[in-house]
Design an enzyme around this catalytic site. Structure first.
Site, PDB file in Angstrom:
ATOM      1  N   CYS A  16      79.935  73.976  -1.811  1.00  0.00           N
ATOM      2  CA  CYS A  16      78.413  74.629  -1.475  1.00  0.00           C
ATOM      3  C   CYS A  16      76.826  74.439  -1.397  1.00  0.00           C
ATOM      4  CB  CYS A  16      78.601  76.001  -1.819  1.00  0.00           C
ATOM      5  SG  CYS A  16      76.786  77.172  -1.348  1.00  0.00           S
ATOM      6  N   LYS A  54      50.775  64.736  33.326  1.00  0.00           N
ATOM      7  CA  LYS A  54      49.961  65.827  33.037  1.00  0.00           C
ATOM      8  C   LYS A  54      49.480  65.958  31.569  1.00  0.00           C
ATOM      9  CE  LYS A  54      49.130  70.630  34.881  1.00  0.00           C
ATOM     10  NZ  LYS A  54      48.672  70.938  33.494  1.00  0.00           N
ATOM     11  N   LYS A  67      55.285  70.454  36.831  1.00  0.00           N
ATOM     12  CA  LYS A  67      55.918  70.779  35.280  1.00  0.00           C
ATOM     13  C   LYS A  67      57.545  71.190  35.155  1.00  0.00           C
ATOM     14  CE  LYS A  67      52.818  73.572  33.677  1.00  0.00           C
ATOM     15  NZ  LYS A  67      51.884  74.471  32.618  1.00  0.00           N
ATOM     16  N   ASP A  72      48.945  67.186  28.094  1.00  0.00           N
ATOM     17  CA  ASP A  72      48.661  68.465  27.259  1.00  0.00           C
ATOM     18  C   ASP A  72      47.533  68.199  27.044  1.00  0.00           C
ATOM     19  OD1 ASP A  72      49.249  71.114  27.402  1.00  0.00           O
ATOM     20  OD2 ASP A  72      51.410  70.946  25.781  1.00  0.00           O
ATOM     21  N   GLU A 105      50.577  60.965  38.479  1.00  0.00           N
ATOM     22  CA  GLU A 105      49.863  61.069  37.038  1.00  0.00           C
ATOM     23  C   GLU A 105      50.454  62.114  36.463  1.00  0.00           C
ATOM     24  OE1 GLU A 105      46.398  61.796  37.224  1.00  0.00           O
ATOM     25  OE2 GLU A 105      45.939  61.090  38.993  1.00  0.00           O
ATOM     26  N   CYS A 110      75.784  76.261  -4.714  1.00  0.00           N
ATOM     27  CA  CYS A 110      76.147  77.022  -5.811  1.00  0.00           C
ATOM     28  C   CYS A 110      77.075  75.509  -6.183  1.00  0.00           C
ATOM     29  CB  CYS A 110      76.901  78.145  -6.335  1.00  0.00           C
ATOM     30  SG  CYS A 110      78.078  78.725  -4.880  1.00  0.00           S
ATOM     31  N   CYS A 155      80.802  80.220   1.431  1.00  0.00           N
ATOM     32  CA  CYS A 155      80.296  80.096   0.082  1.00  0.00           C
ATOM     33  C   CYS A 155      81.127  81.242  -0.251  1.00  0.00           C
ATOM     34  CB  CYS A 155      79.030  79.765   0.047  1.00  0.00           C
ATOM     35  SG  CYS A 155      78.982  80.388  -1.801  1.00  0.00           S
ATOM     36  N   TYR A 173      41.404  61.517  35.099  1.00  0.00           N
ATOM     37  CA  TYR A 173      41.864  61.556  36.724  1.00  0.00           C
ATOM     38  C   TYR A 173      40.909  62.140  37.762  1.00  0.00           C
ATOM     39  CZ  TYR A 173      41.752  65.998  34.635  1.00  0.00           C
ATOM     40  OH  TYR A 173      41.456  68.154  34.486  1.00  0.00           O
ATOM     41  N   CYS A 204      76.160  82.921  -5.534  1.00  0.00           N
ATOM     42  CA  CYS A 204      75.438  81.883  -4.868  1.00  0.00           C
ATOM     43  C   CYS A 204      73.569  82.508  -4.905  1.00  0.00           C
ATOM     44  CB  CYS A 204      76.377  81.354  -3.717  1.00  0.00           C
ATOM     45  SG  CYS A 204      75.756  80.239  -3.156  1.00  0.00           S
TER      46      CYS A 204
HETATM   47  S1  IVH Z   1      44.088  66.874  38.136  1.00  0.00           S
HETATM   48  C1  IVH Z   1      41.986  69.666  41.089  1.00  0.00           C
HETATM   49  N1  IVH Z   1      44.950  65.297  36.659  1.00  0.00           N
HETATM   50  O1  IVH Z   1      46.033  70.537  34.288  1.00  0.00           O
HETATM   51  C2  IVH Z   1      42.362  69.076  40.776  1.00  0.00           C
HETATM   52  N2  IVH Z   1      44.710  67.467  35.507  1.00  0.00           N
HETATM   53  O2  IVH Z   1      46.389  72.879  35.419  1.00  0.00           O
HETATM   54  C3  IVH Z   1      42.464  68.934  39.236  1.00  0.00           C
HETATM   55  N3  IVH Z   1      45.420  67.523  33.613  1.00  0.00           N
HETATM   56  O3  IVH Z   1      42.414  71.361  35.034  1.00  0.00           O
HETATM   57  C4  IVH Z   1      43.280  69.027  37.585  1.00  0.00           C
HETATM   58  N4  IVH Z   1      46.802  66.095  33.252  1.00  0.00           N
HETATM   59  O4  IVH Z   1      43.230  70.064  32.364  1.00  0.00           O
HETATM   60  C5  IVH Z   1      44.934  66.577  36.767  1.00  0.00           C
HETATM   61  N5  IVH Z   1      46.655  63.819  35.857  1.00  0.00           N
HETATM   62  C6  IVH Z   1      45.592  65.060  35.649  1.00  0.00           C
HETATM   63  C7  IVH Z   1      46.028  65.672  34.480  1.00  0.00           C
HETATM   64  C8  IVH Z   1      45.339  66.900  34.863  1.00  0.00           C
HETATM   65  C9  IVH Z   1      46.198  67.143  32.716  1.00  0.00           C
HETATM   66  C10 IVH Z   1      45.589  68.791  33.462  1.00  0.00           C
HETATM   67  C11 IVH Z   1      43.763  69.505  33.391  1.00  0.00           C
HETATM   68  C12 IVH Z   1      43.925  70.519  34.311  1.00  0.00           C
HETATM   69  C13 IVH Z   1      44.886  70.873  34.368  1.00  0.00           C
HETATM   70  C14 IVH Z   1      44.879  71.873  35.723  1.00  0.00           C
END
Ligand code: IVH
Length: 677
Positions: free
Chosen positions: A414, A118, A320, A120, A116, A417, A432, A232, A437
């Site tokens: 420039c 992740k 990451k 932010d 999935e 100027c 320049c 999630y 200038c």
């Molecule tokens: S699973 C025990 N799935 O990332 C499993 N977390 O560092 C816990 N996050 O606190 C998280 N997208 O806020 C999971 N698809 C995703 C996520 C996700 C973002 C965040 C979440 C969590 C942090 C973990």
């Protein structure tokens, strides 16, 4: 009577339709009607409810407007702790995770994973009892978060009731569902535009905006923010079981909860890694920010068997993206004129979140660099920003060119100027050559006032530009004769801001010697050399009078630097400027010479390349840098094979990890302090 029934039925039908379209839009990402049609439906409900206020129900979609502000948040207990995830930064670390999982399960074959994006954003748990939203809390310390129920109720992407899918499992007795609250990039930009128009500070990035919007004591503010969510996972559940994580996600979606449609099942870790590579390419095109991928063991019985460590489960890992590299696009290339007349090309980028901030500009250095990297307007590129360094374009994705990209040419004139722009023999930069200038004058004044120089608050580029354009200042000496009356009445200036600036300028009259030398903007004299000059010569008059031979005797000051310094001080215009500044009342503090001279002797630091990472508790990074520089070390931003020492403070991240990998000695704060005593 029948009239009343008819009205009530009509209201209920409108509400049902709105909820239905909310689900299609947010949970299924498959709207069936246009935004305008949806708005018309909503307005009709508002109108009907206004005509019949006695029939407004508390669960009507019109009631997502916010509630009375709170004094503070109540605690929200999580029945099952909200864990976090362990991070992997490389394919090797991800394969290591897979090996560990297989070993613990005693399973030789490929493991099925769900991957999935992740998100932010900010983690949230929502409690549904008998399908009704009854509570919501942030993660907090994992056990207790903040109760943000009123805020969450204003978010349209979150249903107040779960749906019973035809033929599917109905919502259970009790469901603690978890997800990430976020804001789309486009909505984020619009939000910031509105904030700036209203004179409010913009948010640094979508994540801060989402967190700030959710953690509001006044839920009507949350209601006005474009928050979204992807679910999630679950915490405590009563009355439902899921054989796999994938089943769980599908079921959540069937109940009307938004699940990221990019998620997928992968047969084995190599497929997951392939998905990560594709996602890395696609990342810039996604409507929201992600910081990587989460890889989860699909089978729930295996998840239970693997269990968890104190803070993170053994069945999942966050893979990451590297934190300081991100994809973007070159929208345009402008040129900027610096204080030495250097004309530098600058890329205007599609805004991208990298290295902790949203970046919209990157330096392209010079013409040769643009040619070497073959950077064209319209190109998709990778951008790097590490620590405080200026963002730069690392690489062009040549394979993604469409043919519409436009090569860049240095302007012959420039932009400030109109003077001639030339490239001198042996130089890589264009310049320049007009000493008057305005862009050069402004840049020199800005350098003088900047943080490492005289540190005058309130004199940023915008105000300096205004003062020069208004004819109020032509050089830094003019700053010290500015009066409140000169400033008051300028566009956007009142008496108070004028007084504040005059006070700030007056407050800068007693600078440290090194800061003053730096502020002058002598070629080749940055903070480091300024510090050397100060610690060896002690007084400004001595610096001003030093001969080339004397300067060259200072360790770290070479021929070119010595020449540049004496040339600067012998120039009649600079002498006039210097006298003007001293006459305006600037008294430069003498610097300590004896102890610094002793510091030079320190063989531990001498000629070492040092990188600081993480936060130091007892001094700022800048100060720490100065201390090791004074002992002969060089401070750089990123860890490489050339790094000799890494000083790691609190929460040191990838740089520390890299140093460990390369076997570079790492000092913690305590050891560092001992070494600079
Ligand atoms: S699973 C025990 N799935 O990332 C499993 N977390 O560092 C816990 N996050 O606190 C998280 N997208 O806020 C999971 N698809 C995703 C996520 C996700 C973002 C965040 C979440 C969590 C942090 C973990």
């Amino acid at each position: 009577m029948s009239d009343t029934r008819e009205i009530q039925e009509k209201l209920e039908e409108l509400r049902r339709q709105i909820r239905y379209h909310d689900t299609l839009y947010y949970a299924l990402d498959a709207p069936q009607i246009s935004d305008a049609e949806y708005d018309a439906l909503f307005r009709e409900l508002v109108r009907e409810e206004e005509a019949h206020p006695e029939w407004v129900t508390p669960d009507s979609p019109t009631q997502r407007v916010g509630f009375a502000p709170l004094e503070k948040f109540a605690p929200f207990e999580h029945a099952a702790p909200m864990l976090s995830l362990e991070n992997a930064m490389s394919e090797e670390e991800v394969r290591e995770f897979d090996r560990r999982v297989r070993k613990l399960l005693g399973h030789g074959d490929k493991i099925e994973y769900v991957v999935e994006p992740k998100m932010d954003g900010l983690a949230l748990e929502i409690l549904y009892e008998k399908g009704r939203l009854t509570g919501a809390g942030t993660r907090g310390d994992g056990y207790t978060g903040e109760d943000v129920t009123p805020n969450v109720k204003t978010i349209r992407a979150i249903p107040w009731r779960l749906q019973s899918p035809p033929g599917g499992a109905p919502p259970p007795e009790r469901l603690a569902v978890r997800g990430e609250v976020y804001i789309d990039k486009k909505d984020f930009e619009a939000l910031n535009r509105n904030r700036e128009a209203a004179g409010e500070l913009p948010f640094a990035n979508p994540r801060n905006a989402a967190a700030g919007s959710l953690r509001q004591l006044d839920s009507s503010i949350t209601a006005s923010r474009p928050l979204r969510v992807f679910f999630y996972g679950v915490g405590a559940v009563e009355g439902a079981e899921f054989p796999t994580h994938w089943d769980l996600l599908q079921t959540l979606r069937a109940w009307g909860l938004a699940v990221n449609s990019k998620s997928q099942v992968c047969a084995g870790i190599e497929e997951a890694i392939g998905f990560f590579r594709r996602l890395t390419d696609e990342r810039g095109d996604l409507p929201y920010d992600i910081d990587g991928l989460v890889i989860k063991v699909n089978r729930m019985d295996w998840q239970r068997q693997l269990g968890e460590k104190s803070r993170s489960p053994r069945w999942a890992i966050a893979y990451k993206f590297s934190a300081d590299l991100a994809p973007s696009r070159i929208l345009d290339i402008l040129v900027q004129v610096g204080r030495t007349g250097a004309v530098t090309p600058v890329a205007v980028l599609e805004p991208v979140f990298v290295g902790g901030v949203t970046v919209q500009r990157a330096t392209l250095h010079n013409e040769d660099e643009i040619e070497r990297k073959d950077i064209r307007i319209g190109d998709r590129v990778w951008v790097r920003r590490a620590g405080d360094v200026i963002p730069e374009v690392v690489e062009v994705e040549v394979s993604r060119r469409t043919g519409d990209e436009v090569p860049f040419r240095m302007p012959a004139q420039c932009p400030s100027c109109g003077g001639e722009v030339v490239r001198l023999p042996d130089e890589s930069v264009h310049r320049c050559l007009n000493r008057n200038c305005p862009a050069q004058i402004k840049a020199a004044i800005w350098h003088f006032c900047s943080r490492n120089g005289m540190d005058i608050e309130g004199l940023g580029r915008k105000n300096i530009s205004l003062l020069v354009d208004e004819g109020l200042i032509q050089s830094v000496a003019d700053l010290y004769t500015l009066r409140v009356e000169d400033l008051e009445g300028l566009p956007g200036w009142g008496r108070k801001s004028a007084q504040n600036l005059v006070d700030a300028i007056a407050g800068s009259k007693n600078p440290e010697l090194a800061d003053f030398i730096y502020a002058l903007g002598i070629y080749h004299v940055g903070s480091h050399v300024a510090q050397l000059l100060a610690s060896h010569l002690g007084r400004f008059e001595a610096v001003r009078a030093a001969t080339r031979e004397e300067l060259e005797r200072i360790p770290g000051v070479g021929e070119i630097v010595a020449y540049s310094i004496t040339r600067y001080f012998s120039h009649p215009e600079n002498q006039k400027l210097m006298d003007g500044l001293l006459a305006a009342g600037i008294t430069v503090k003498p610097a300590q010479t004896s102890s610094h001279a002793a510091e030079e002797e320190d063989p531990f630091w001498k000629s070492k390349t040092v990188v600081f990472t993480g936060a130091l508790a007892s001094l700022t990074r800048q100060e720490a840098g100065k201390r090791v520089e004074a002992r002969g070390a060089k401070v750089t931003e990123s860890v490489s094979k050339k790094t000799d020492i890494v000083v790691a403070g609190k929460d040191a991240g990838s740089k520390r990890a890299k140093a460990e990998k390369l076997g570079i000695p790492i000092l913690d704060e305590e050891e560092f302090l001992k070494r600079i005593q």
